[in-house]
Design a protein around this motif. Sequence first.
Motif, PDB file in Angstrom:
ATOM      1  N   LEU A   1       0.865  -1.175   0.000  1.00 41.26           N
ATOM      2  CA  LEU A   1       0.000   0.000   0.000  1.00 41.26           C
ATOM      3  C   LEU A   1       0.905   1.229   0.000  1.00 41.26           C
ATOM      4  CD1 LEU A   1      -2.909   1.041   0.112  1.00 41.26           C
ATOM      5  CD2 LEU A   1      -2.700   1.078   2.604  1.00 41.26           C
ATOM      6  N   PRO A   2       0.818   2.061  -1.015  1.00 44.16           N
ATOM      7  CA  PRO A   2       1.692   3.238  -1.087  1.00 44.16           C
ATOM      8  C   PRO A   2       1.497   4.158   0.117  1.00 44.16           C
ATOM      9  CG  PRO A   2       0.472   2.953  -3.137  1.00 44.16           C
ATOM     10  CD  PRO A   2      -0.099   1.994  -2.141  1.00 44.16           C
TER      11      PRO A   2
ATOM     12  N   VAL B   1      -1.841  10.226  -2.801  1.00 45.74           N
ATOM     13  CA  VAL B   1      -2.071  10.483  -4.229  1.00 45.74           C
ATOM     14  C   VAL B   1      -1.860   9.192  -5.018  1.00 45.74           C
ATOM     15  CG1 VAL B   1      -1.292  11.774  -6.251  1.00 45.74           C
ATOM     16  CG2 VAL B   1      -1.471  12.927  -4.029  1.00 45.74           C
ATOM     17  N   ASP B   2      -0.778   8.476  -4.706  1.00 44.99           N
ATOM     18  CA  ASP B   2      -0.517   7.203  -5.384  1.00 44.99           C
ATOM     19  C   ASP B   2      -1.626   6.190  -5.087  1.00 44.99           C
ATOM     20  OD1 ASP B   2       1.816   8.128  -6.525  1.00 44.99           O
ATOM     21  OD2 ASP B   2       3.116   7.283  -4.960  1.00 44.99           O
ATOM     22  N   THR B   3      -2.121   6.203  -3.863  1.00 45.65           N
ATOM     23  CA  THR B   3      -3.206   5.292  -3.502  1.00 45.65           C
ATOM     24  C   THR B   3      -4.432   5.559  -4.365  1.00 45.65           C
ATOM     25  OG1 THR B   3      -2.404   5.132  -1.230  1.00 45.65           O
ATOM     26  CG2 THR B   3      -4.690   4.492  -1.620  1.00 45.65           C
ATOM     27  N   ARG B   4      -4.730   6.826  -4.575  1.00 45.33           N
ATOM     28  CA  ARG B   4      -5.892   7.166  -5.419  1.00 45.33           C
ATOM     29  C   ARG B   4      -5.639   6.795  -6.881  1.00 45.33           C
ATOM     30  NH1 ARG B   4      -5.423  11.827  -2.353  1.00 45.33           N
ATOM     31  NH2 ARG B   4      -6.897  11.867  -0.633  1.00 45.33           N
ATOM     32  N   ILE B   5      -4.438   7.042  -7.357  1.00 40.36           N
ATOM     33  CA  ILE B   5      -4.110   6.745  -8.759  1.00 40.36           C
ATOM     34  C   ILE B   5      -4.234   5.236  -9.035  1.00 40.36           C
ATOM     35  CG2 ILE B   5      -2.235   6.695 -10.457  1.00 40.36           C
ATOM     36  CD1 ILE B   5      -1.261   9.359  -9.235  1.00 40.36           C
TER      37      ILE B   5
ATOM     38  N   ALA C   1      -5.859   2.959  -7.183  1.00 42.34           N
ATOM     39  CA  ALA C   1      -6.917   2.387  -6.344  1.00 42.34           C
ATOM     40  C   ALA C   1      -7.491   1.089  -6.910  1.00 42.34           C
ATOM     41  CB  ALA C   1      -8.033   3.405  -6.140  1.00 42.34           C
ATOM     42  N   ASP C   2      -7.736   1.019  -8.199  1.00 41.90           N
ATOM     43  CA  ASP C   2      -8.316  -0.200  -8.789  1.00 41.90           C
ATOM     44  C   ASP C   2      -7.362  -1.384  -8.650  1.00 41.90           C
ATOM     45  OD1 ASP C   2     -10.614   1.157  -9.461  1.00 41.90           O
ATOM     46  OD2 ASP C   2      -9.993   1.541 -11.539  1.00 41.90           O
ATOM     47  N   ILE C   3      -6.096  -1.151  -8.921  1.00 44.80           N
ATOM     48  CA  ILE C   3      -5.096  -2.224  -8.813  1.00 44.80           C
ATOM     49  C   ILE C   3      -4.945  -2.650  -7.363  1.00 44.80           C
ATOM     50  CG2 ILE C   3      -2.645  -2.774  -9.095  1.00 44.80           C
ATOM     51  CD1 ILE C   3      -2.677  -0.840 -11.528  1.00 44.80           C
ATOM     52  N   LEU C   4      -4.879  -1.669  -6.463  1.00 41.46           N
ATOM     53  CA  LEU C   4      -4.726  -1.977  -5.037  1.00 41.46           C
ATOM     54  C   LEU C   4      -5.935  -2.734  -4.499  1.00 41.46           C
ATOM     55  CD1 LEU C   4      -3.225   1.439  -3.918  1.00 41.46           C
ATOM     56  CD2 LEU C   4      -2.013  -0.752  -4.078  1.00 41.46           C
ATOM     57  N   ARG C   5      -7.108  -2.314  -4.904  1.00 39.74           N
ATOM     58  CA  ARG C   5      -8.333  -2.994  -4.474  1.00 39.74           C
ATOM     59  C   ARG C   5      -8.305  -4.456  -4.935  1.00 39.74           C
ATOM     60  NH1 ARG C   5     -11.675   0.418  -6.465  1.00 39.74           N
ATOM     61  NH2 ARG C   5     -11.850   1.671  -4.593  1.00 39.74           N
ATOM     62  N   ALA C   6      -7.941  -4.676  -6.175  1.00 38.76           N
ATOM     63  CA  ALA C   6      -7.860  -6.044  -6.705  1.00 38.76           C
ATOM     64  C   ALA C   6      -6.799  -6.856  -5.955  1.00 38.76           C
ATOM     65  CB  ALA C   6      -7.561  -6.020  -8.194  1.00 38.76           C
ATOM     66  N   ASP C   7      -5.660  -6.228  -5.662  1.00 32.77           N
ATOM     67  CA  ASP C   7      -4.604  -6.924  -4.908  1.00 32.77           C
ATOM     68  C   ASP C   7      -5.093  -7.357  -3.530  1.00 32.77           C
ATOM     69  OD1 ASP C   7      -2.819  -6.640  -6.997  1.00 32.77           O
ATOM     70  OD2 ASP C   7      -1.646  -5.036  -6.046  1.00 32.77           O
TER      71      ASP C   7
END
Length: 89
Positions: free
Chosen positions: A30-31, A35-39, A41-47
Amino acid sequence: MRTWKLAVWIMVSITPGFAQGCVAPAVPFLPFDPVDTRIYADILRADFETYFADANAYFHCLDQERNRAFFEAQRATEAYSRMLELLGE
């Protein structure tokens, strides 16, 4: 010779246990930067969704391995008891 036969019988009657190879999933990155988290977000959510699914499978694997090891220990205890009876102990 009789001791040798008993040892072979014990080795054959108890199946060897092999770990299921339960591998814990890695926690997703998790960054630190919001800002990186928002950018991403879709990839992080899937991860994270993948992680939670994999963690659930990991817990299931551990439960199965614990049950297998428990029953194996019961069989070993029974075999040892039979051995002691044969030896008159």
